[in-house]
Design a protein around this motif. Structure first.
Motif, PDB file in Angstrom:
ATOM      1  N   LEU A  54      31.394  30.985  21.748  1.00  0.00           N
ATOM      2  CA  LEU A  54      32.130  31.985  20.974  1.00  0.00           C
ATOM      3  C   LEU A  54      33.240  32.531  21.858  1.00  0.00           C
ATOM      4  O   LEU A  54      33.091  32.571  23.076  1.00  0.00           O
ATOM      5  N   PRO A  55      34.341  32.983  21.259  1.00  0.00           N
ATOM      6  CA  PRO A  55      35.323  33.712  22.064  1.00  0.00           C
ATOM      7  C   PRO A  55      34.752  35.083  22.439  1.00  0.00           C
ATOM      8  O   PRO A  55      33.867  35.591  21.737  1.00  0.00           O
ATOM      9  N   PRO A  56      35.249  35.664  23.533  1.00  0.00           N
ATOM     10  CA  PRO A  56      34.785  37.011  23.895  1.00  0.00           C
ATOM     11  C   PRO A  56      35.090  38.008  22.777  1.00  0.00           C
ATOM     12  O   PRO A  56      36.054  37.823  22.032  1.00  0.00           O
ATOM     13  N   PHE A  57      34.260  39.042  22.652  1.00  0.00           N
ATOM     14  CA  PHE A  57      34.461  40.020  21.575  1.00  0.00           C
ATOM     15  C   PHE A  57      35.768  40.773  21.763  1.00  0.00           C
ATOM     16  O   PHE A  57      36.445  41.108  20.801  1.00  0.00           O
ATOM     17  N   THR A  58      36.104  41.079  23.024  1.00  0.00           N
ATOM     18  CA  THR A  58      37.424  41.652  23.305  1.00  0.00           C
ATOM     19  C   THR A  58      38.062  40.822  24.402  1.00  0.00           C
ATOM     20  O   THR A  58      37.434  40.561  25.432  1.00  0.00           O
ATOM     21  N   ALA A  59      39.323  40.387  24.152  1.00  0.00           N
ATOM     22  CA  ALA A  59      40.021  39.555  25.116  1.00  0.00           C
ATOM     23  C   ALA A  59      40.519  40.426  26.269  1.00  0.00           C
ATOM     24  O   ALA A  59      40.615  41.644  26.136  1.00  0.00           O
ATOM     25  N   GLY A  60      40.818  39.794  27.379  1.00  0.00           N
ATOM     26  CA  GLY A  60      41.399  40.531  28.491  1.00  0.00           C
ATOM     27  C   GLY A  60      40.763  40.139  29.800  1.00  0.00           C
ATOM     28  O   GLY A  60      39.710  39.491  29.809  1.00  0.00           O
ATOM     29  N   PRO A  61      41.410  40.517  30.885  1.00  0.00           N
ATOM     30  CA  PRO A  61      40.892  40.150  32.210  1.00  0.00           C
ATOM     31  C   PRO A  61      39.649  40.947  32.565  1.00  0.00           C
ATOM     32  O   PRO A  61      39.350  41.968  31.932  1.00  0.00           O
ATOM     33  N   SER A  62      38.931  40.480  33.559  1.00  0.00           N
ATOM     34  CA  SER A  62      37.745  41.176  34.041  1.00  0.00           C
ATOM     35  C   SER A  62      38.131  42.528  34.629  1.00  0.00           C
ATOM     36  O   SER A  62      39.276  42.753  35.002  1.00  0.00           O
ATOM     37  N   ILE A  63      37.155  43.397  34.670  1.00  0.00           N
ATOM     38  CA  ILE A  63      37.369  44.722  35.244  1.00  0.00           C
ATOM     39  C   ILE A  63      36.850  44.701  36.663  1.00  0.00           C
ATOM     40  O   ILE A  63      35.758  44.166  36.922  1.00  0.00           O
ATOM     41  N   THR A  64      37.652  45.260  37.580  1.00  0.00           N
ATOM     42  CA  THR A  64      37.198  45.272  38.975  1.00  0.00           C
ATOM     43  C   THR A  64      36.486  46.581  39.258  1.00  0.00           C
ATOM     44  O   THR A  64      36.941  47.654  38.872  1.00  0.00           O
ATOM     45  N   PHE A  65      35.323  46.433  39.880  1.00  0.00           N
ATOM     46  CA  PHE A  65      34.463  47.592  40.123  1.00  0.00           C
ATOM     47  C   PHE A  65      33.942  47.494  41.552  1.00  0.00           C
ATOM     48  O   PHE A  65      33.134  46.621  41.862  1.00  0.00           O
ATOM     49  N   PHE A  66      34.463  48.332  42.444  1.00  0.00           N
ATOM     50  CA  PHE A  66      34.091  48.280  43.861  1.00  0.00           C
ATOM     51  C   PHE A  66      34.146  46.868  44.412  1.00  0.00           C
ATOM     52  O   PHE A  66      33.232  46.419  45.094  1.00  0.00           O
ATOM     53  N   GLY A  67      35.186  46.152  44.061  1.00  0.00           N
ATOM     54  CA  GLY A  67      35.368  44.817  44.622  1.00  0.00           C
ATOM     55  C   GLY A  67      34.628  43.723  43.868  1.00  0.00           C
ATOM     56  O   GLY A  67      34.790  42.546  44.165  1.00  0.00           O
ATOM     57  N   ALA A  68      33.821  44.091  42.894  1.00  0.00           N
ATOM     58  CA  ALA A  68      33.131  43.073  42.100  1.00  0.00           C
ATOM     59  C   ALA A  68      33.806  42.987  40.728  1.00  0.00           C
ATOM     60  O   ALA A  68      34.326  43.980  40.223  1.00  0.00           O
ATOM     61  N   ALA A  69      33.795  41.790  40.137  1.00  0.00           N
ATOM     62  CA  ALA A  69      34.425  41.605  38.833  1.00  0.00           C
ATOM     63  C   ALA A  69      33.374  41.693  37.732  1.00  0.00           C
ATOM     64  O   ALA A  69      32.304  41.100  37.845  1.00  0.00           O
ATOM     65  N   ILE A  70      33.687  42.465  36.681  1.00  0.00           N
ATOM     66  CA  ILE A  70      32.793  42.540  35.530  1.00  0.00           C
ATOM     67  C   ILE A  70      33.547  42.009  34.323  1.00  0.00           C
ATOM     68  O   ILE A  70      34.579  42.551  33.942  1.00  0.00           O
ATOM     69  N   GLU A  71      33.053  40.952  33.736  1.00  0.00           N
ATOM     70  CA  GLU A  71      33.695  40.429  32.537  1.00  0.00           C
ATOM     71  C   GLU A  71      33.520  41.420  31.396  1.00  0.00           C
ATOM     72  O   GLU A  71      32.493  42.104  31.312  1.00  0.00           O
ATOM     73  N   ARG A  72      34.523  41.456  30.525  1.00  0.00           N
ATOM     74  CA  ARG A  72      34.442  42.416  29.408  1.00  0.00           C
ATOM     75  C   ARG A  72      33.215  42.144  28.532  1.00  0.00           C
ATOM     76  O   ARG A  72      32.592  43.058  28.004  1.00  0.00           O
ATOM     77  N   GLN A  73      32.883  40.867  28.390  1.00  0.00           N
ATOM     78  CA  GLN A  73      31.752  40.534  27.537  1.00  0.00           C
ATOM     79  C   GLN A  73      30.434  41.082  28.109  1.00  0.00           C
ATOM     80  O   GLN A  73      29.518  41.404  27.365  1.00  0.00           O
ATOM     81  N   THR A  74      30.388  41.177  29.439  1.00  0.00           N
ATOM     82  CA  THR A  74      29.186  41.752  30.068  1.00  0.00           C
ATOM     83  C   THR A  74      29.010  43.199  29.636  1.00  0.00           C
ATOM     84  O   THR A  74      27.888  43.659  29.371  1.00  0.00           O
TER      85      THR A  74
END
Lengths: 258, 293
Positions: B123-143
């Motif tokens: 499936l495509p992600p529910f919301t498109a866009g780049p991952s969010i950076t959080f204290f140096g770690a990447a969080i995908e929007r779908q997460t």
């Protein structure tokens, strides 16, 4: 003329699987009556109550309640019909609170449970000790309190017929007296009661009529006073044998051996 | 290993853990109301993802409609499984019913293969866009969607169980079917609702994770095992324990991949499952005995 009987059992046969327990039971309970059913263990008293509410299927005979044949009813319908069973062993919801148990008692009344609060008050008026225990889980109550809760839960369904199975089992005499003391109050509120009880003396003292069951049939019936005066009943159920006719191995002698 | 890297593994662990938690909840609520383990639970997860993809591609529904539609269809399947496969055999021993759920699982899997084909889909992600950076770690929007939907599901479940008449009936049924029938609860219906609810939880997990990992007709068995391990970890007790079991399992997997080797990541669930069964069968939070009246 309408049938004075609220409950009428006619030639009832029932059992578990292939094991028959009831072999043609006939009895009736009139409106406003308190009727006691006594008999030895295994005579079929509990099975009769369980058949009336539909836990056990009748194989022959009829159960008529308030004019309708309910021989094929299921328990979840019986309570809606106005029959509440306080089962042997109480069958409370142990991990749930006293209040939740009582609310579940009113479950069958569905949308018209508007009078729910006043019913709770009615139960607390009958058994004041429960009022202080509303938030406690049922499993933490004493035996007597559990029995009161079981009766309270049954009353929450606003039954017209209350079936009580061995309410005194395992309780202290003082608690038994308290529980039986409420029967009169319930009768004044218009309730009809069919009671199974091993404490025959207490039961007959609090009821109008009685039936004696023996191996799945009714062996004897009469007013409570008559039954208490009957030699057989006195001998077998009222402890008269203690003084008079104790067998060598401690078991009561049967009527023939007198 | 740096702190950011460790955080990255932790995030991955909590993401998988949320999914395991939803599956474990499905196992737990069905076990509570029926006393059986529903080994078709993983197929609800599979159906969630596959039906959503099918609705999106074949029916041309927008994603916003395909996702709830997939959950609803799976809810229907869950209710039908109870009604058609289990209720006719309700009087049988639990083991018989458990074996029926294994059969249902196989059936659903081969039906899915016929209907949706053998290929992996996404499936495509529910919301498109780049991952969010959080204290140096990447969080995908779908997460974030996975966490958000899990939180909403838990909240709804909590309200249902503690604030509604149906919830009270479900808790009563979990204590005793006979006592429940005595007060007028139609326990057969409660069990069906429970299956539908378990299906909803499974489908929600499947549809939320489908944009992150691809899905296919045969993903149910693996996730079912993970969810089962999480449920056992939680002792098949309350919902909170099931969620904790899911999160603990997800973190354990992820951190073992970080510190030992990702080769053994899937084996961890089995090791955890066996360890709990051998060492502490009542689960991490279980008490020794069961309450009774």
């Amino acid at each position: 003329m309408p049938d004075p009987a609220l409950l009428r059992v006619e030639g009832l046969h029932a059992g578990y699987g292939r094991v028959p327990v009831l072999h043609g039971v006939d009895l009736h309970v009139d409106r406003g009556e308190i009727v006691t059913l006594v008999g030895a263990n295994g005579a079929g008293k509990s099975t009769l109550l369980r058949t009336i509410v539909g836990f056990v299927r009748a194989s022959q005979g009829r159960i008529v309640f308030d004019g309708d044949d309910i021989s094929r009813i299921v328990p979840e319908r019986a309570v809606r019909r106005g029959i509440a069973l306080v089962p042997e062993g109480r069958m409370l919801f142990g991990p749930l609170t006293v209040e939740e148990n009582l609310r579940l008692g009113a479950f069958a009344r569905g949308r018209e449970s508007a009078g729910h609060g006043s019913d709770l008050e009615g139960v607390f008026a009958l058994f004041p000790v429960l009022r202080d225990r509303t938030g406690q889980t049922a499993s933490t109550l004493s035996g007597g309190e559990q029995q009161m809760l079981a009766i309270g839960r049954a009353l929450m369904s606003r039954p017209s017929l209350l079936l009580l199975d061995e309410p005194s089992l395992g309780l202290a005499p003082k608690v038994i007296a308290e529980i039986f003391g409420t029967l009169g109050v319930l009768r004044e509120q218009g309730l009809t009661v069919l009671l199974v009880e091993q404490d025959v003396k207490v039961a007959l003292r609090h009821s109008d009529r009685g039936y004696v069951m023996r191996t799945g049939t009714i062996a004897m019936t009469g007013t409570s006073a008559d039954l208490m005066a009957d030699d057989d009943v006195r001998l077998i159920y009222l402890g008269a044998w203690h003084e008079a006719a104790l067998g060598g191995d401690g078991t009561p002698m049967t009527g023939d051996a007198r | 290993m740096g702190a950011a890297q460790l955080l990255q593994f932790t995030i991955a662990g909590l993401k998988n853990g949320a999914i395991y938690a939803l599956i474990a909840l499905g196992f737990t609520i069905v076990y509570a109301s029926t006393g059986i383990l529903n080994f078709a639970q993983g197929e609800f997860y599979m159906l969630g993802g596959m039906v959503a993809v099918w609705a999106l591609r074949t029916l041309g529904l927008p994603l916003l409609a395909a996702v709830p539609a997939a959950v609803l269809v799976t809810v229907g399947v869950g209710a039908l499984v109870e009604r058609l496969a289990l209720r006719p055999r309700r009087a049988e021993a639990p083991l018989v019913l458990i074996i029926i759920t294994i059969g249902v699982s196989m059936l659903l899997q081969s039906l899915a293969r016929h209907l949706f084909g053998p290929n992996e889909v996404a499936l495509p992600p529910f919301t498109a866009g780049p991952s969010i950076t959080f204290f140096g770690a990447a969080i995908e929007r779908q997460t974030l969607w996975v966490w958000g939907l899990t939180a909403v599901a838990l909240l709804v479940l909590w309200v249902l169980y503690t604030r509604t008449k149906l919830g009270l009936a479900m808790r009563a049924t979990a204590v005793s079917h006979d006592s429940s029938r005595l007060v007028g609860i139609d326990t057969a219906r409660v069990v069906m609702v429970t299956f539908a609810l378990a299906a909803a939880l499974g489908a929600l997990a499947g549809v939320a994770v489908a944009p992150l990992t691809q899905t296919a007709y045969d993903v149910g068995a693996r996730i079912g095992l993970k969810g089962f391990a999480a449920a056992i970890l939680g002792g098949l007790g309350g919902p909170v324990a099931a969620v904790a079991g899911g999160l603990v399992l997800g973190l354990t997997e992820s951190l073992s991949a970080a510190f030992i080797s990702s080769t053994y990541k899937d084996a961890i669930a089995l090791v955890v499952l066996l360890a709990v069964i051998f060492l502490k069968p009542s689960g991490l939070f279980g008490r020794a005995g069961r309450e009774k009246v």
